[in-house]
Design a protein around this motif. Structure first.
Motif, mmCIF file in Angstrom:
data_model
loop_
_atom_site.group_PDB
_atom_site.id
_atom_site.type_symbol
_atom_site.label_atom_id
_atom_site.label_comp_id
_atom_site.label_asym_id
_atom_site.label_seq_id
_atom_site.Cartn_x
_atom_site.Cartn_y
_atom_site.Cartn_z
ATOM 1 N N ASP A 55 0.818 -1.220 0.000
ATOM 2 C CA ASP A 55 0.000 0.000 0.000
ATOM 3 C C ASP A 55 0.847 1.263 0.000
ATOM 4 O O ASP A 55 0.321 2.379 -0.041
ATOM 5 N N PHE A 56 2.144 1.138 0.076
ATOM 6 C CA PHE A 56 3.039 2.294 0.073
ATOM 7 C C PHE A 56 3.246 2.722 -1.380
ATOM 8 O O PHE A 56 3.871 2.021 -2.163
ATOM 9 N N SER A 57 2.714 3.893 -1.714
ATOM 10 C CA SER A 57 2.658 4.296 -3.125
ATOM 11 C C SER A 57 3.928 5.019 -3.581
ATOM 12 O O SER A 57 4.764 5.423 -2.769
ATOM 13 N N ALA A 58 4.021 5.161 -4.906
ATOM 14 C CA ALA A 58 5.134 5.924 -5.488
ATOM 15 C C ALA A 58 5.108 7.350 -4.955
ATOM 16 O O ALA A 58 6.154 7.965 -4.706
ATOM 17 N N GLU A 59 3.908 7.889 -4.753
ATOM 18 C CA GLU A 59 3.793 9.254 -4.219
ATOM 19 C C GLU A 59 4.298 9.323 -2.776
ATOM 20 O O GLU A 59 4.939 10.291 -2.372
ATOM 21 N N ASN A 60 4.020 8.270 -1.986
ATOM 22 C CA ASN A 60 4.544 8.222 -0.616
ATOM 23 C C ASN A 60 6.077 8.276 -0.645
ATOM 24 O O ASN A 60 6.683 9.012 0.134
ATOM 25 N N GLU A 61 6.652 7.494 -1.529
ATOM 26 C CA GLU A 61 8.117 7.467 -1.601
ATOM 27 C C GLU A 61 8.668 8.798 -2.108
ATOM 28 O O GLU A 61 9.722 9.266 -1.648
ATOM 29 N N ALA A 62 7.922 9.406 -3.026
ATOM 30 C CA ALA A 62 8.377 10.690 -3.595
ATOM 31 C C ALA A 62 8.463 11.784 -2.526
ATOM 32 O O ALA A 62 9.256 12.721 -2.644
ATOM 33 N N VAL A 63 7.642 11.656 -1.468
ATOM 34 C CA VAL A 63 7.727 12.617 -0.356
ATOM 35 C C VAL A 63 9.154 12.622 0.197
ATOM 36 O O VAL A 63 9.701 13.670 0.540
ATOM 37 N N MET A 64 9.750 11.447 0.227
ATOM 38 C CA MET A 64 11.113 11.335 0.748
ATOM 39 C C MET A 64 12.149 11.698 -0.317
ATOM 40 O O MET A 64 13.086 12.454 -0.043
ATOM 41 N N THR A 65 11.989 11.179 -1.509
ATOM 42 C CA THR A 65 13.012 11.427 -2.535
ATOM 43 C C THR A 65 13.049 12.894 -2.959
ATOM 44 O O THR A 65 14.111 13.418 -3.299
ATOM 45 N N ARG A 66 11.905 13.573 -2.911
ATOM 46 C CA ARG A 66 11.896 15.011 -3.225
ATOM 47 C C ARG A 66 12.793 15.795 -2.264
ATOM 48 O O ARG A 66 13.315 16.839 -2.612
ATOM 49 N N ARG A 67 12.959 15.293 -1.056
ATOM 50 C CA ARG A 67 13.847 15.933 -0.079
ATOM 51 C C ARG A 67 15.263 15.351 -0.171
ATOM 52 O O ARG A 67 16.079 15.574 0.721
ATOM 53 N N GLY A 68 15.520 14.598 -1.227
ATOM 54 C CA GLY A 68 16.866 14.060 -1.450
ATOM 55 C C GLY A 68 17.191 12.847 -0.596
ATOM 56 O O GLY A 68 18.345 12.405 -0.539
ATOM 57 N N ILE A 69 16.209 12.300 0.083
ATOM 58 C CA ILE A 69 16.443 11.140 0.951
ATOM 59 C C ILE A 69 16.661 9.893 0.099
ATOM 60 O O ILE A 69 15.915 9.635 -0.848
ATOM 61 N N ASP A 70 17.705 9.157 0.425
ATOM 62 C CA ASP A 70 18.068 7.936 -0.297
ATOM 63 C C ASP A 70 17.180 6.799 0.208
ATOM 64 O O ASP A 70 17.278 6.396 1.362
ATOM 65 N N THR A 71 16.305 6.282 -0.676
ATOM 66 C CA THR A 71 15.326 5.268 -0.256
ATOM 67 C C THR A 71 15.670 3.869 -0.780
ATOM 68 O O THR A 71 14.807 2.990 -0.816
ATOM 69 N N ARG A 72 16.929 3.672 -1.155
ATOM 70 C CA ARG A 72 17.296 2.347 -1.654
ATOM 71 C C ARG A 72 17.154 1.275 -0.574
ATOM 72 O O ARG A 72 17.059 0.092 -0.875
#
Lengths: 314, 314
Positions: free
Chosen positions: B51-68
């Motif tokens: 249920d964790f969406s691409a938009e949820n992840e983008a909240v983090m990546t937009r701030r430059g957070i490495d989500t690998r």
């Protein structure tokens, strides 16, 4: 300039995890006077009983406190019995013998009537108002109160609040007075009731001053609240009187200054914390009787050290 | 330098006097990462569900957070339901659906293994220790925990504590961990368990750092605790994640500095308070997503203004 304080001079019987004392000198006016005496002249109005000894009075006069307003009535002095446990953040009252204090009718000696700084300690707001009305030359009035007067003597208390430059109460009292849980909103509501400035004591977490447009004269403004720390203490022997000692240090310093400015107010908040921190180191007023000005100044620096980013002593 | 954080990425359903949100992005690692991202690079290790969406992840990546290090498992993401009322100083948990978090086994991507600053958010101390042991190049470890681990997983927690540079917990947790009511004595006992430095969060009253002889290198010492204020706020919309945001601001600033000194530590405490004060202004992570560095710096100045004697802006 001299301060006139009206309030209780009493005997306290106290038990804490550090020991037990019976009938030691206490009362809001006593703690306040001793703490303020390190900064300015203090005149006290209170009633005591026949059990109040010459040695009890000497505790005050040795600190230069003017006790001509100390009335001796037939009967025993006000006696409070209380105990602290655990975190010691709240007293459990085991007994309140009002004795001569039940019929306290403050009388202001002629020699006190020119006093410009008035402190109304926690007593019946009717008496607070009566004292205030007899002090025509007063320049600044600072006051305290408690949950009992807030709950059951609201109208009288509100009358006193309208005349206050500074209201000094604790977290729970501000929230109760305002009927509001958020501290900032509660503070705004209390300021709207009349006090020009509100000082909220947070016990071991320090104190916050909330200002209004009326806090300072001459166009001076404080744009934001001010937070003063409390000193983290490994040993609190007896918290009784900590709030009154805070008030004494705070108001004593204010009264010693030629002008009330935001910078002076901030330092007064620190001195309040300093005197509160000394008060709790011993039972009753013991520590306030023998602290030195050098110790006070050293602790003031310590308060800066524990709260200022740019402190260079570390 | 970059920070690696391991902890929860979750959905929160929250009700406060200011409204209600359903399944908004939350979790300790999320709040921490967003707050820290304004100061330094952040790498995150967590597990989420389908249920964790691409938009949820983008909240983090937009701030430059490495989500690998964000693992996607079969099932739903961790979901917490809670409510606040009154003074909003404590959450009432209405539901904890661990879901994929129940079998969380942190995996450290190769690219993360050179990270020098590690933050162990509030998870099982066994997992905290496992992550720590796989990070040979780590220079500084900061950790959080909660009453559940203190009460029932003591031995595992004590093992983690021995490796910590900084333990960041709240008042109640310090007292529980030490079995001692006095904050200073409790802090000393906790420092004796291993953490070089202890930061105690007091909610709306700020935070206190307690130092040991081991807090700083190079013969540097802090002689006394340091108290940082919290900003008095008229409106707290949602306190969820305030402590994790404090940790993010605090540790993000520390990791951005070339050297750990008492002066740097003090500023980090202020930045912690700053990020905590932003976090509670909106539900979930909304405010942490769009605050600007200019707003952060302005609020840092405000923290000085409300706590420093010599502030000249008033």
């Amino acid at each position: 300039m001299a301060i006139l304080v009206v309030g209780s001079v009493a005997f306290d019987s106290i038990e804490t995890p550090h020991g037990k004392v019976d009938h030691c000198l206490g009362g809001a006016a006593t703690h306040f006077s001793l703490a303020a005496s390190y900064f300015t002249d203090v005149r006290v109005i209170a009633v005591v009983g026949k059990d109040f000894s010459a040695e009890n009075e000497a505790v005050m006069t040795r600190r230069g406190i003017d006790t001509r307003g100390l009335e001796r009535a037939d009967g025993l002095s006000f006696h409070w019995t209380g105990a602290y446990s655990g975190n010691m953040d709240e007293a459990k009252t085991l007994g309140t013998d009002l004795n001569v204090f039940a019929n306290f009718e403050p009388k202001i000696p002629e020699a006190y009537k020119d006093t410009e700084y008035l402190f109304l300690a926690n007593i019946d707001p009717v008496l607070q108002a009566r004292v205030r009305s007899q002090m025509p030359k007063v320049k600044m009035v600072c006051g305290d109160t408690m949950n009992y007067w807030i709950a059951d003597h609201r109208a009288n208390l509100e009358k006193v609040m309208r005349e206050l430059n500074v209201l000094l109460i604790n977290d729970g009292e501000v929230r109760m007075l305002a009927g509001e849980k958020n501290l900032v909103v509660a503070a705004e509501k209390v300021l709207a009731m009349g006090p020009k400035t509100l000082v909220v004591k947070h016990g071991e977490y320090g104190a916050t001053a909330f200002f209004s447009e009326r806090s300072f004269g001459g166009g001076l403004k404080a744009r934001h609240p001010f937070r003063a720390p409390a000193l983290p203490l490994a040993e609190v022997v007896d918290p009784t009187g900590a709030g009154d000692s805070f008030a004494g240090g705070f108001y004593g310093y204010l009264a010693s200054q030629p002008e009330l400015t935001p910078a002076v107010f901030r330092k007064a908040m620190f001195y309040g914390g300093v005197m509160g921190s000394f008060a709790v180191e011993r039972f009753g007023t013991e520590r306030l009787q023998n602290v030195t000005r050098e110790e006070i100044d050293a602790r003031f620096k310590l308060f800066q050290e524990i709260s200022h980013l740019d402190y260079t002593g570390a």
